[in-house]
Design a protein around this motif. Structure first.
Motif, PDB file in Angstrom:
ATOM      1  N   ALA A 126       0.880  -1.129   0.118  1.00  0.00           N
ATOM      2  CA  ALA A 126       0.170  -0.069   0.158  1.00  0.00           C
ATOM      3  C   ALA A 126       0.848   1.136   0.189  1.00  0.00           C
ATOM      4  O   ALA A 126       0.483   2.403  -0.621  1.00  0.00           O
ATOM      5  CB  ALA A 126      -0.935   0.040   1.311  1.00  0.00           C
ATOM      6  N   ALA A 127       1.792   1.230   0.636  1.00  0.00           N
ATOM      7  CA  ALA A 127       2.746   2.432   0.871  1.00  0.00           C
ATOM      8  C   ALA A 127       3.592   2.556  -0.655  1.00  0.00           C
ATOM      9  O   ALA A 127       3.760   3.811  -1.012  1.00  0.00           O
ATOM     10  CB  ALA A 127       3.840   2.285   1.976  1.00  0.00           C
ATOM     11  N   LEU A 128       3.913   1.467  -1.246  1.00  0.00           N
ATOM     12  CA  LEU A 128       4.659   1.610  -2.590  1.00  0.00           C
ATOM     13  C   LEU A 128       3.705   2.105  -3.420  1.00  0.00           C
ATOM     14  O   LEU A 128       3.954   2.888  -4.541  1.00  0.00           O
ATOM     15  CB  LEU A 128       5.089   0.045  -2.850  1.00  0.00           C
ATOM     16  N   LYS A 129       2.216   1.325  -3.571  1.00  0.00           N
ATOM     17  CA  LYS A 129       1.298   2.002  -4.405  1.00  0.00           C
ATOM     18  C   LYS A 129       0.887   3.394  -4.243  1.00  0.00           C
ATOM     19  O   LYS A 129       0.844   4.263  -5.175  1.00  0.00           O
ATOM     20  CB  LYS A 129       0.166   1.142  -4.122  1.00  0.00           C
ATOM     21  N   TYR A 130       0.729   3.779  -2.851  1.00  0.00           N
ATOM     22  CA  TYR A 130       0.556   5.212  -2.709  1.00  0.00           C
ATOM     23  C   TYR A 130       1.711   6.284  -3.211  1.00  0.00           C
ATOM     24  O   TYR A 130       1.267   7.385  -3.486  1.00  0.00           O
ATOM     25  CB  TYR A 130       0.107   5.503  -1.108  1.00  0.00           C
TER      26      TYR A 130
END
Length: 186
Positions: free
Chosen positions: A171-175
């Motif tokens: 999620a952090a990489l996607k955001y």
């Protein structure tokens, strides 16, 4: 006529009284032996201790919920899809026709992608927290009242923690657009 074993007063004669005492003693010894073999005293004590401790069903259910939330954080959810669609619609409404391509991509696609990433991150964080709570619960409280954790509960809780960590990372990489970032328009 047959032999009488009781006299007129109703008392037994010597041989019959002796046989009755031996039979009663044998029955008592058999009952004690059965009780020891079955461990009735131990069974009763274990039942009382189990009733006082609880069954641990809550911890098992929480471990399964943790793993389920971890899977949802990786695969996506209905809530994430709705948040993404809603944000995309807002982006379409707020973007002026005269806006540049980069602005349109950001408003319509990037912001909705980030909304989906936030929802996935929320599910991952919840999975991580629930899994950690299940794992550390036996360390808190009265040890006599806390049920012993079954091995499967620990395994499923660890799975929930691992899925939560992976889900948070993704999620952090996607955001942050490190993973599957939006195309550049320059």
């Amino acid at each position: 006529m047959g032999t009488k074993t009781e006299d007129e007063a109703g008392t037994k004669t010597g041989t019959e009284a002796q046989r009755d005492e031996e039979a009663g003693a044998a029955e008592t010894a058999d009952d004690q032996a059965d009780s020891e073999v079955l461990g009735e005293d131990e069974i009763d004590d274990e039942a009382v201790v189990a009733a006082e401790r609880g069954s641990g069903v809550g911890l098992g259910a929480a471990a399964v919920v943790s793993a389920g939330l971890g899977v949802v954080s990786l695969t996506g959810s209905w809530v994430g899809t709705i948040a993404q669609a809603r944000d995309s619609l807002y982006g379409q409404l707020e973007t002026a026709q005269s806006a540049g391509v980069a602005e349109q991509i950001k408003q319509v696609y990037a912001d909705s992608w980030n909304a989906n990433a936030l929802v996935a991150g929320f599910f991952a964080l919840t999975a991580l927290i629930v899994g950690v709570v299940v794992l550390v619960r036996p360390a808190f409280g009265n040890p006599d009242r806390i049920p012993a954790q079954a091995p499967w509960v620990k395994s499923v809780a660890w799975a929930g923690v691992a899925l939560g960590v992976v889900g948070l990372l993704l999620a952090a990489l996607k955001y942050s657009d490190i993973l599957l970032g939006m195309p550049s328009t320059s």
